[in-house]
Scaffold this active site. Structure first.
Site, PDB file in Angstrom:
ATOM      1  N   HIS A 154      -2.241  52.641  41.458  1.00  0.00           N
ATOM      2  CA  HIS A 154      -1.968  52.822  40.032  1.00  0.00           C
ATOM      3  C   HIS A 154      -3.239  52.902  39.184  1.00  0.00           C
ATOM      4  O   HIS A 154      -3.246  52.560  38.008  1.00  0.00           O
ATOM      5  CB  HIS A 154      -1.067  51.682  39.496  1.00  0.00           C
ATOM      6  CG  HIS A 154      -0.116  52.160  38.418  1.00  0.00           C
ATOM      7  ND1 HIS A 154       0.539  51.311  37.564  1.00  0.00           N
ATOM      8  CD2 HIS A 154       0.277  53.407  38.078  1.00  0.00           C
ATOM      9  CE1 HIS A 154       1.299  52.016  36.732  1.00  0.00           C
ATOM     10  NE2 HIS A 154       1.155  53.282  37.036  1.00  0.00           N
ATOM     11  N   CYS A 171       1.411  47.435  33.949  1.00  0.00           N
ATOM     12  CA  CYS A 171       0.791  47.466  35.279  1.00  0.00           C
ATOM     13  C   CYS A 171      -0.648  47.979  35.349  1.00  0.00           C
ATOM     14  O   CYS A 171      -1.557  47.269  35.754  1.00  0.00           O
ATOM     15  CB  CYS A 171       1.624  48.340  36.208  1.00  0.00           C
ATOM     16  SG  CYS A 171       3.386  47.984  36.227  1.00  0.00           S
TER      17      CYS A 171
HETATM   18 CA    CA Z   1       3.920  45.491  36.663  1.00  0.00          CA
END
Ligand code: CA
Length: 459
Positions: free
Chosen positions: A137, A78
């Site tokens: 993130h 990610c």
């Molecule tokens: Ca992901």
């Protein structure tokens, strides 16, 4: 007709929306919407071959624009993918090579370095309103918050995953409006859709950039009746839950498109849809067929993803584009669409895709694409791909004959193996050491890549 009445008439026609030509010069700079799905596998959309879960709204972007068959992300997990996407640069150039681990256990160095310019920074300098909804993130520290990285508005969470039904489940990773925690009551995917539509309605009169990063279909696997009840024919409970999570994502994309349409903005909005990595098939029942490998691997199943683009005013509909592209291309494509120029010193790795999808440029957008994720590494050049999964020897595949990476040709074709290895090493020498280590989740720690001494000092 004098000039003034001509302008009034033109303004009236433009204001109505209905009389705008479906093709041709748009009335102004396009809006930009980048939609990122999380852990959605290569075959998880109807248009990609999924048969048991319909995704008509996401599929409509392919019908109305371009489907990239060989669309990649720059990492099989990610956070690094998002760092590459939002800067247009291979994230290993600035040490953003690994995920951080959860908020409470993240390395102190974690986050998108302040030396990097985000796509939001760039769009803001071009006069765009900028909004972000969803999973960030890219840093937990206050100076790394989306509102400090070019976004005018933010609704979402800073971590890597979140409950869909309990906003306060994780005190270290709350749902935030701006910087304030909120006790969101709606199913999280629906809440993100609501907030995205709100942004589009509020900002409809200005050129805007919306970065909409759903955490669907990433775990936790939380069923919600509103969507899972649509799939009585899927017997396996986890697959039915996944179907519901994906249906919510598809409904969200549909609502975003409808909001644009209702405001007369769909024609002149450049929309991207990508997943941030391949499907973790065992984790969420996603599928990467016909590719081999899963999230976390540099096999095709970890890095080749659903990748769609629509801009009805400028880009032909129903295009299937087969040369390799990468999420790093979104940044320069968006800036070019907005009429901006990226200064050469920004050293982007992405390229503007618009001339390629229009058929004006016939060559491949990239001479080669590269991946480094600790020890695992890969290069794709034309139909050839060289990869190393760990400390094992390099493997060589010809993707035009073997998209499933089943037949290793490294021993049979040592010249090609050496050529690609040399090209990979030339790229690898430009990178710095990771700024933080790979989060250890009970697995054996990956060996760090070889890095030149002077880069090691910088890190
Ligand atoms: Ca992901």
């Amino acid at each position: 007709m004098d000039r003034r009445s001509f302008l009034q008439t033109t303004a009236g026609l433009l204001g109505s929306g209905a009389l705008l030509p479906s093709r041709g010069a748009p009335s102004g700079r396009p809006n930009i919407v980048v939609i990122v799905a999380d852990d959605l596998g290569y075959m998880d959309l109807g248009v990609q071959g999924c048969r048991d879960i319909p995704t008509p709204n996401i599929d409509s972007l392919a019908a109305g624009g371009v489907r990239f068959t060989d669309g990649y992300v720059s990492c099989p997990v990610c956070s690094p993918t998002r760092a590459g996407l939002i800067t247009g640069r291979y994230q290993q150039r600035f040490g953003h090579e690994f995920n951080p681990g959860p908020a409470t256990a993240a390395d102190a160095n974690f986050g998108l370095p302040l030396t990097e310019t985000t796509l939001a920074d760039r769009m803001k300098s071009l006069g765009y309103s900028t909004g972000m909804v969803g999973k960030w993130h890219l840093g937990y520290r206050p100076e790394l918050h989306p509102l400090k990285r070019g976004f005018d508005e933010f609704f979402g969470f800073l971590g890597g995953a979140h409950s869909y039904v309990n906003a306060l489940a994780d005190k270290a990773n709350p749902i935030l409006r701006g910087t304030e925690p909120v006790d969101e009551k709606e199913y999280l995917t629906d809440a993100f859709t609501r907030e995205a539509a709100g942004f589009l309605n509020r900002r409809r009169k200005e050129p805007f950039f919306l970065y909409l990063t759903y955490n669907a279909v990433h775990g936790p696997m939380e069923p919600v009746d509103k969507y899972t009840s649509r799939f009585p024919s899927i017997a396996e409970p986890r697959r039915r839950t996944f179907a519901g999570m994906l249906a919510a994502l598809d409904a969200g994309v549909g609502a975003v498109l409808k909001t644009l349409r209702d405001n007369g903005l769909e024609e002149n909005t450049l929309i991207f849809f990508v997943s941030d990595n391949g499907g973790p098939t065992a984790g969420n029942t996603s599928r990467n067929d016909p590719l081999r490998g899963v999230k976390g691997q540099v096999l095709e199943g970890g890095i080749r993803v659903p990748f769609l683009m629509q801009w009805k005013a400028r880009v032909p509909a129903g295009v299937v584009y087969r040369r390799p592209v990468i999420a790093l291309d979104i940044f320069p494509t968006a800036v070019a669409a907005a009429g901006g120029k990226v200064p050469a010193e920004a050293r982007l790795d992405g390229v503007n895709l618009l001339p390629y999808v229009a058929g004006k440029e016939k060559a491949a957008p990239h001479e080669a694409l590269y991946w480094r994720f600790g020890q695992p590494a890969a290069i794709r050049q034309g139909d050839w791909k060289l990869l190393r999964q760990g400390e094992d020897a390099w493997q060589l595949y010809n993707l035009s004959e073997d998209v499933g990476e089943a037949k290793d040709l490294a021993a049979a074709n040592p010249a090609k193996r050496k050529e690609l290895e040399a090209a990979y090493e030339a790229w690898n020498r430009q990178l710095m050491a990771p700024r933080w280590g790979r989060p250890d989740r009970g697995r054996k720690q990956e060996k760090q890549p070889r890095v030149r001494r002077k880069d090691r000092a910088k890190a």
